[in-house]
Design an enzyme around this catalytic site. Structure first.
Site, PDB file in Angstrom:
ATOM      1  N   HIS A 116       0.738  -1.444   0.165  1.00 48.04           N
ATOM      2  CA  HIS A 116       0.072  -0.189  -0.218  1.00 48.04           C
ATOM      3  C   HIS A 116       0.903   1.126  -0.077  1.00 48.04           C
ATOM      4  O   HIS A 116       0.598   2.467  -0.173  1.00 48.04           O
ATOM      5  CB  HIS A 116      -0.973  -0.032   0.953  1.00 48.04           C
ATOM      6  CG  HIS A 116      -0.602   0.209   2.410  1.00 48.04           C
ATOM      7  ND1 HIS A 116      -0.108  -0.832   3.523  1.00 48.04           N
ATOM      8  CD2 HIS A 116      -0.506   1.461   3.065  1.00 48.04           C
ATOM      9  CE1 HIS A 116       0.042  -0.178   4.455  1.00 48.04           C
ATOM     10  NE2 HIS A 116      -0.117   1.289   4.491  1.00 48.04           N
ATOM     11  N   ASP A 174       1.271  -7.939   2.258  1.00 48.61           N
ATOM     12  CA  ASP A 174       1.266  -6.239   1.939  1.00 48.61           C
ATOM     13  C   ASP A 174       2.711  -5.857   1.864  1.00 48.61           C
ATOM     14  O   ASP A 174       3.315  -5.105   2.948  1.00 48.61           O
ATOM     15  CB  ASP A 174       0.700  -5.706   3.341  1.00 48.61           C
ATOM     16  CG  ASP A 174       0.170  -3.941   2.862  1.00 48.61           C
ATOM     17  OD1 ASP A 174       0.832  -3.516   1.767  1.00 48.61           O
ATOM     18  OD2 ASP A 174      -0.359  -3.563   3.323  1.00 48.61           O
ATOM     19  N   SER A 208       3.977   2.282   8.343  1.00 47.91           N
ATOM     20  CA  SER A 208       3.875   1.055   7.475  1.00 47.91           C
ATOM     21  C   SER A 208       5.191   1.152   6.501  1.00 47.91           C
ATOM     22  O   SER A 208       5.717   2.117   6.208  1.00 47.91           O
ATOM     23  CB  SER A 208       2.636   1.628   6.498  1.00 47.91           C
ATOM     24  OG  SER A 208       1.438   1.287   7.021  1.00 47.91           O
TER      25      SER A 208
END
Ligand code: ARG
Ligand code: ASP
Length: 735
Positions: free
Chosen positions: A99, A235, A666
Site C-alpha cells: 500500500h 502487504d 507502514s
C-alpha cells in the site's frame, strides 16, 4: 515487591526516611518506562537500553544508532515522506508495503500491463521502472539544538514573538551547521516545541520499482480486513535506490548505478515465538499522547462521530456506483480505500477509548498531577491554573473544531469545488503576475486536472453533492453555511437533488472537455468566464464563509491551546520526574519495541499471535473483489511447496506484537533480538487503533507480515531468484 511490603511501622519520620530511600533507589535504577513509546534513536542508550535488554534484546543501543560507523539506522529510509522502507541488500534493494508502493505500481499499470491486478517482477535490473517524484531519505545524524533554537526566547513573549525568534534562530543554525553539498538539514520541534532536534539527511531521488505481488496477495482482504486481526495479507513491494557513480544522490539517469548502502538488514528465517523481543524502526507520522482529558472527550463524543457520519454517507454513495459500474469501480478504488481507511480507524478509536476508560484514566492522572503541583510552591505558581485553563480552552474551541471537521470532511469530497480551487489559481496568477504568470499556471493546472479527471465521474460527484450538502446545511450552525448555497436551495424549492441537478447542468467544471473549452481565449476573458461559473462561485463562497466565520477564530484559539499544551508538556515532565517521556510522533525516525503477544479483545475471546496460509485459504472466495486468490498461490498451498519458508508443513503469514506504531510506520522493519529482519509492519488491530491518543498495552498490537511469507511469494510464486540471491538470509536452524 519491596515497595508493597515496607518493614517500617507507619510512623511519620520512618515513612519520610523510607520514601527518601525509595527516591534515591529509583533515581539510581533510572526512570520508569511504560510499555509504550516511540523513542528517539539517539537517546536509546541513555534511556531505553537497559529495559530493552531486560525484554530480550541481544544487541546494544549503539548497534541501532551510531554516527561513527554503520548501524541499523543506516538501513532505514523515509519512503516518499509518507511511509518507511528498509535496505535489504548491498545493492540498495528496498522493502516496503504494497500500500506504500501502490501509487507507483498504479502509475505503471495499464489495461495491457495491469500490475495492480497481476503483480510486477523484474528479473534483471534493466526491467526496473523509474518513478519520478518518489524519494528515499536517510538520516545521517541527529543533534539536540534546543539551546540554539530557544536562545533569547522567554516566557513573557507572545506566541508570535516567540515564533519569530525561533525562526530567526533556526535560520542562523542552518547557515552555521556544516554539511556536505548533497545533504540537507531539517530542524523539528519535539515535546510540543519544548525541544528541537536537527537532522542531517541524504535524499535519493532515483528509486525504481523492482517487484510487487498481485493485489489479491498484497492487499488480500482489502477494506473488510483492514485494521483487523487475524490478517492474511502479503502487504509488500520492492524498490531499488540508484545513485550517481560516486554513490551520492543523483537525479534519475540511465547511467546511475545501484546504491551501495552503509548497512543492509540481514533476514532471519527463524520467526518468533510468544514473548520474543521485537522492535520496529521507522517514521511514525502523528500522535497525540499528552492531551488534556477534555480533548479526548471531544474526540470521542464530537469529532470522530461527526467525521464518521459524513464519511459513511460519502462511502455509501461511492459504493453504490462501484457495485453497478465496472469503470467507476476502477476509477474510485483508490479514493474509496483512502476514505474508508480513516473512517474505519476512527470507529476503532472510539471503541477502544471507550472500552479502556481513557477519559477517566486521564482524569486520574490529572488529579495526581494537581496534587503534586499543590504540594510544591515552585510548581504552584507556574502550573496551578494549567488544567483549568486547558479545559476552558478546549470548551472555547469546541464549536469551531466541529465546524472545521464538517468543512474539512465535506468540501474535499465534492470534487467540483476543488476543481474551482484549481481554476482560482489561474485567476490569482493573472492578477499577481500578468499573462506570463497566467500561462505558466495554466499548464500546471491543466496537467493536474488531467490526473484528477482520470479518477472522476461527474454523476458520482453530483450524487455526493446532493447527499453531503444536506449534512453541511442541517448538521451545523446556520452562520457557518454558505449564503450562496442557501440561495441555490431556495431557487430549487429546497430540494438538494434539484439544486445539484441544476448546478451540474450549468457549470463548466464537470468535465475536462468543458474546462478546456472554458480555458480557450485570452487570459482576461477566460478568468471572467471562470468567475462567472456557478460551481466556482459556490466554492469561493463556501471558502469565504468558512474562513471568516471559523478559521480566523479557530487559529486564534488553537494558538492558545498550543501554548498551554507546550507548558503542560513541560509541566508533566517536571512533575512526574520518575517517568521517562517520549515525544509525540512527528514523522521523524523512531524506535518502538515490545514482545510478541496474543491479546483478548473482549470477554471469552482470545486472539493468537500468528496467522498461516491455512487462514488465507479459509477466507478464499473465488471471483470476489476482496478475497479472490491467484491460482498459482492455491496450487503452491495444495502442494505445500513452501521451500525453506514453511514451518512444520505450514506457511506463516502475519503476526502481532506490542509495538507502539502509527500511520507512517507502514513499511517499517520488524527486527528480532539480534537486529535481524523478521517482518514488515503494516497495520494495527481494530481494538487498539486508539494508540495514537492513549496506548493501552492490553489491547494495542501492531500487525506485521512475516518475512518468510514475503520470501515465499518472491521465491516460489514469482520465481524471482535474482531477488532472493541478493539477500543475506540467516538461520540458527538447519533447513
Ligand atoms: N490500515 C493501514 C494503514 O493505515 C493499511 C491501509 C491500506 N489497506 C487498505 N485496505 N486500505 O494505512
Ligand atoms: N497502516 C498504517 C500506515 O500506512 C500503519 C498504522 O496506522 O498502523 O502507516
Amino acid at each position: 515487591m519491596w515497595f508493597t511490603k515496607p518493614k517500617f511501622a507507619a510512623n511519620d519520620l520512618n515513612m519520610k526516611k523510607y520514601f527518601l530511600l525509595l527516591i534515591i533507589l529509583i533515581s539510581f535504577l533510572g526512570k520508569t518506562i511504560a510499555e509504550e513509546g516511540m523513542w528517539l534513536p539517539q537517546l536509546l542508550q541513555s534511556l531505553n537500553e537497559k529495559q530493552m535488554k531486560k525484554m530480550g534484546m541481544k544487541i546494544n543501543a549503539s548497534d541501532i544508532y551510531n554516527i561513527s560507523k554503520g548501524s541499523l539506522k543506516d538501513a532505514i529510509v523515509s519512503f516518499g515522506g509518507f511511509c518507511t522502507a528498509e535496505v535489504i541488500s548491498d545493492q540498495g534493494l528496498l522493502l516496503t508495503n504494497h500500500h506504500c508502493g501502490f501509487d507507483a505500481i498504479q502509475n505503471h499499470s495499464s489495461i495491457q500491463n495491469n500490475y495492480i491486478r497481476d503483480g510486477f517482477w523484474s528479473y534483471n535490473k534493466d526491467q526496473e521502472l523509474r518513478n519520478d517524484g518518489l524519494f528515499a531519505t536517510f538520516i545521517i545524524r541527529i543533534d539536540d539544538v534546543t539551546a540554539s533554537v530557544l536562545k533569547d526566547v522567554n516566557a513573557r513573549m507572545s506566541e508570535k514573538e516567540r515564533q519569530s525568534a525561533v525562526d530567526k534562530n533556526i535560520a542562523a543554525l542552518r547557515t552555521s551547521t556544516k554539511k556536505e553539498t548533497y545533504q540537507d538539514l531539517i530542524v523539528r520541534p519535539f515535546f510540543e516545541s519544548n525541544k528541537y532536534y536537527l537532522f542531517v539527511t541524504e535524499t535519493y531521488r532515483d528509486v525504481r520499482l523492482v517487484g510487487a505481488p498481485p493485489s489479491s496477495i498484497g492487499n488480500y482482504g482489502k477494506d473488510t480486513d483492514n485494521w483487523m486481526w487475524p490478517r492474511h495479507t502479503g502487504d509488500f513491494s520492492m524498490f531499488r535506490i540508484y545513485a550517481g557513480k560516486d554513490n551520492k544522490p543523483a537525479a534519475y539517469s540511465p547511467e546511475n548505478v545501484p546504491y551501495k548502502p552503509k548497512r543492509s538488514l540481514s533476514i532471519s528465517l527463524d520467526g518468533v515465538k510468544e514473548g520474543d523481543f521485537t522492535m520496529v524502526f521507522g517514521f511514525p507520522g502523528r500522535t497525540n499522547e499528552y492531551l488534556h482529558s477534555s480533548a479526548i472527550e471531544q474526540i470521542v463524543n464530537m469529532s470522530d462521530p461527526a467525521k464518521i457520519a459524513i464519511r459513511t454517507k460519502a462511502l455509501n454513495v461511492i459504493d453504490g456506483f462501484m457495485r453497478r459500474d465496472e469503470e467507476i469501480k476502477i476509477q474510485y478504488a483508490a479514493k474509496y480505500a483512502s476514505i474508508s481507511n480513516a473512517w474505519k480507524k476512527w470507529q476503532g478509536e472510539v471503541l477502544g477509548l471507550t472500552k479502556t476508560n481513557a477519559v477517566a484514566k486521564r482524569k486520574e492522572m490529572e488529579a495526581s498531577f494537581e496534587k503534586i503541583v499543590l504540594q510544591k510552591p515552585e510548581f504552584n505558581i507556574a502550573y496551578m491554573n494549567l488544567l483549568k485553563d486547558l479545559k476552558q480552552a478546549y470548551t472555547d474551541i469546541e464549536p469551531y473544531a466541529y465546524a472545521r471537521d464538517y468543512y474539512t470532511e465535506i468540501f474535499p469530497r465534492i470534487e467540483i469545488l476543488g476543481f474551482a480551487g484549481q481554476l482560482n489559481s489561474l485567476v490569482n496568477a493573472l492578477e499577481k503576475n500578468g499573462e506570463a504568470g497566467y500561462n505558466t499556471a495554466k499548464d500546471k493546472t491543466l496537467a493536474s486536472l488531467e490526473e484528477l479527471f482520470k479518477e472522476y465521474n461527474t454523476t458520482v460527484d453530483q450524487k455526493l453533492f446532493e447527499s453531503l450538502m444536506e449534512m453541511y446545511v442541517s448538521g451545523q450552525k446556520d452562520v457557518n453555511v454558505s449564503p450562496l448555497l442557501k440561495d441555490m436551495l431556495k431557487q430549487n424549492g429546497n430540494s438538494y437533488a434539484n439544486a445539484a441537478a441544476s448546478l451540474y447542468t450549468k457549470t463548466k467544471l464537470g468535465s475536462l472537455a468543458s474546462i478546456k473549452t472554458l480555458l480557450t481565449g485570452n487570459a482576461k476573458d477566460v478568468c471572467d468566464a471562470i468567475k462567472a461559473d456557478p460551481a466556482f462561485q459556490l466554492s469561493m463562497d463556501m471558502q469565504k464563509t468558512y474562513s471568516s466565520n471559523v478559521s480566523i477564530k479557530l487559529n486564534e484559539l488553537q494558538a492558545v491551546i498550543n501554548q498551554l499544551q507546550r507548558t503542560y508538556m513541560q509541566a508533566q515532565m517536571d512533575v512526574f520526574t520518575q517517568k521517562a517521556f517520549y515525544p509525540d510522533a512527528n514523522s521523524t525516525l523512531r524506535v518502538t519495541y515490545g514482545n510478541v503477544k496474543p491479546y483478548q479483545p473482549r470477554d471469552a475471546v482470545k486472539f493468537d499471535f500468528y496467522s498461516y496460509m491455512d487462514g488465507v485459504m479459509e477466507k478464499y472466495k473465488p471471483g470476489d473483489y476482496e478475497f479472490d486468490l491467484p491460482q498459482k498461490l492455491i496450487d503452491l498451498y495444495k502442494k505445500k511447496d513452501f521451500g525453506r519458508y514453511g514451518v512444520n508443513g505450514r506457511q506463516p503469514v502475519c503476526f502481532i506484537a506490542a509495538n507502539h506504531t502509527t500511520g507512517g510506520n507502514s513499511g517499517s522493519p520488524a527486527l528480532d533480538a539480534n537486529g535481524n529482519l523478521i517482518g514488515l509492519n503494516f497495520d494495527r488491530v481494530w481494538e487498539g487503533t486508539m494508540s495514537d491518543i492513549n496506548y493501552d498495552p492490553t489491547i494495542c498490537r501492531n500487525i506485521m507480515v512475516d518475512i518468510r511469507y514475503v520470501l515465499f511469494i518472491v521465491d516460489k510464486y514469482a520465481e524471482a531468484k535474482n531477488i532472493i540471491s541478493e539477500l543475506k538470509l540467516v538461520s540458527k536452524k538447519t533447513r
